[in-house]
Design an enzyme around this catalytic site. Structure first.
Site, PDB file in Angstrom:
ATOM      1  N   ASN A 208       0.848  -1.185   0.000  1.00  0.00           N
ATOM      2  CA  ASN A 208       0.000   0.000   0.000  1.00  0.00           C
ATOM      3  C   ASN A 208       0.884   1.236   0.000  1.00  0.00           C
ATOM      4  O   ASN A 208       2.117   1.121  -0.049  1.00  0.00           O
ATOM      5  CB  ASN A 208      -0.950  -0.008   1.206  1.00  0.00           C
ATOM      6  N   ASP A 276      -3.948  -7.221   4.653  1.00  0.00           N
ATOM      7  CA  ASP A 276      -4.900  -8.181   5.209  1.00  0.00           C
ATOM      8  C   ASP A 276      -4.711  -9.578   4.625  1.00  0.00           C
ATOM      9  O   ASP A 276      -5.005 -10.572   5.278  1.00  0.00           O
ATOM     10  CB  ASP A 276      -6.331  -7.720   4.943  1.00  0.00           C
ATOM     11  N   LYS A 286      10.168 -15.611 -11.233  1.00  0.00           N
ATOM     12  CA  LYS A 286       9.344 -14.562 -11.823  1.00  0.00           C
ATOM     13  C   LYS A 286       8.307 -15.137 -12.777  1.00  0.00           C
ATOM     14  O   LYS A 286       8.623 -15.945 -13.658  1.00  0.00           O
ATOM     15  CB  LYS A 286      10.229 -13.558 -12.573  1.00  0.00           C
ATOM     16  N   ASP A 304      -4.076 -11.243  12.267  1.00  0.00           N
ATOM     17  CA  ASP A 304      -4.599  -9.951  12.708  1.00  0.00           C
ATOM     18  C   ASP A 304      -3.807  -9.539  13.951  1.00  0.00           C
ATOM     19  O   ASP A 304      -4.122  -9.932  15.076  1.00  0.00           O
ATOM     20  CB  ASP A 304      -6.091 -10.063  13.026  1.00  0.00           C
ATOM     21  N   ILE A 305      -2.752  -8.769  13.735  1.00  0.00           N
ATOM     22  CA  ILE A 305      -1.813  -8.457  14.821  1.00  0.00           C
ATOM     23  C   ILE A 305      -2.510  -7.698  15.939  1.00  0.00           C
ATOM     24  O   ILE A 305      -2.336  -7.994  17.132  1.00  0.00           O
ATOM     25  CB  ILE A 305      -0.610  -7.666  14.271  1.00  0.00           C
ATOM     26  N   LEU A 306      -3.301  -6.694  15.582  1.00  0.00           N
ATOM     27  CA  LEU A 306      -3.985  -5.879  16.588  1.00  0.00           C
ATOM     28  C   LEU A 306      -4.921  -6.728  17.438  1.00  0.00           C
ATOM     29  O   LEU A 306      -4.909  -6.643  18.680  1.00  0.00           O
ATOM     30  CB  LEU A 306      -4.753  -4.756  15.893  1.00  0.00           C
TER      31      LEU A 306
END
Length: 396
Positions: A208, A276, A286, A304-306
């Site tokens: 991102n 995610d 490649k 989901d680390i949090l």
């Protein structure tokens, strides 16, 4: 300001050593006591007599001095200070520290200590910019070594650029900030930052636009508040924060493992923009265009680390997540806080036109159990300071 504080001051071999004499004066004026260590190269620029006269203390120079070892061995010498300061920190001394060498008194002290270390680099601009020096600097910062400077300016050799040792007043200010108790002194703050990269093949990845600037700003603010900071970062563009223990990772699974190993902590701030999903059938080589059509990518959910940290038995006292949203920002953040089980969510609108993602400013809404607070748009450093001040108030 520094009354009762003891500084072990290592004077390296560079023309900037003359500035260190003024630093000693300013430190003593602030109330600090100085134990000076003069390297062999440092003694080519300033004399033991001048250093001892200003410090009011004996100068240590030789690892093999039997008298010094009998009176105060190098192991004890490395641990009697509140802070070890190296000024100037030459390219050679930085290389020794990064490589774990211990062939003289200064390098042995640095390897034998668990006392916080602050270095003030000083060298020719080409030496500073050399990949080897930058690689050593990166290693030192990952080890939690603090740095101040260098400044940009004219060199004694006639060149111009980064490499001048910071002025004594700036070094004194950094020392004072590290030794003066802040609102988070004695607290361990764990921070994640930047994006994660999830490989598709050895060349391509899913990512991102997170620059890591907000996470870095939070780490700096936490350090200024006196916290011990563990900083876990993905492949970010933002410079690494100084004075933190730094762990570089690439994928979400690596970040999850590193965060778990860094616990326990008093506060955990999850500012990283973690992917995610990952490609479960990532190619070992490649991928090529073929007449057969598009490659078929299969996805798997990342940890989901949090949520994982929020539900652990050794959960930090305050767990804070971030929510980068493009629609229904506050509503989605409220839902996320409840679903993840964290204490706070810092939500922001990263839709097109806001300039938030990858920019220098942020506009956030703080979501807590008791409600929401809209903070005005400001520089990311300002947002970080406000968040850390709110954390300190809550912990107090």
């Amino acid at each position: 300001m520094l009354t009762g504080k003891r500084i072990l001051l290592i004077v390296g071999g560079g023309i900037a050593a003359y500035k260190t004499l003024d630093l000693i004066r300013q430190l003593r004026r602030a109330g600090a006591s100085i134990t000076p260590v003069l390297t062999r190269a440092g003694a080519e620029f300033v004399t033991p007599l001048s250093v001892a006269s200003l410090a009011g203390e004996k100068v240590y120079t030789d690892l093999w001095d039997l008298t010094d070892e009998a009176e105060m061995g190098h192991i004890q010498l490395s641990r009697v200070a509140d802070l070890i300061v190296m000024a100037p920190a030459t390219a050679d001394l930085m290389a020794k520290m990064a490589g774990g060498h211990a062939d003289d008194l200064a390098s042995t002290l640095l390897l034998a200590t668990d006392t916080p270390v602050l270095i003030a680099p000083a060298m020719n601009v080409r030496m500073w910019q050399h990949p080897a020096t930058q690689r050593n600097l990166d290693l030192l910062r990952q080890d939690g070594i603090g740095t101040v400077g260098p400044d940009v300016g004219d060199m004694a050799c006639g060149e111009h650029g980064p490499g001048r040792m910071s002025e004594p007043a700036a070094i004194l200010a950094e020392i004072t900030s590290r030794l003066t108790a802040g609102p988070l002194t004695g607290r361990h703050v764990l921070i994640t930052s930047g994006p994660t990269h999830e490989p598709i093949d050895p060349v391509r990845y899913i990512a991102n636009r997170s620059s890591g600037a907000q996470g870095t700003a939070i780490a700096r603010a936490a350090r200024r508040a006196g916290a011990r900071v563990t900083f876990v970062t993905g492949p970010a563009d933002a410079p690494l924060p100084e004075g933190c223990t730094i762990h570089r990772v690439e994928t979400a699974r690596q970040m999850h493992e590193t965060v778990t190993q860094a616990l326990p902590a008093d506060v955990a701030i999850f500012a990283a923009a973690v992917a995610d999903w990952r490609v479960s059938n990532a190619a070992a080589s490649k991928m090529k265009k073929t007449a057969g059509g598009l490659p078929q990518l299969e996805f798997a959910e990342n940890p989901d680390i949090l949520a994982c940290v929020s539900t652990r038995a050794d959960r930090p006292g305050l767990v804070i997540g971030f929510a980068a949203e493009t629609d229904d920002v506050v509503a989605n953040a409220i839902t996320k806080r409840r679903r993840k089980g964290c204490d706070w969510i810092v939500a922001n609108d990263v839709s097109d036109g806001t300039g938030i993602m990858g920019g220098t400013e942020n506009a956030v809404t703080l979501v807590t159990e008791t409600g929401t607070e809209d903070w005005p748009r400001a520089g990311k450093d300002v947002v970080a300071e406000r968040l850390i001040a709110r954390i300190a108030e809550t912990l107090r």
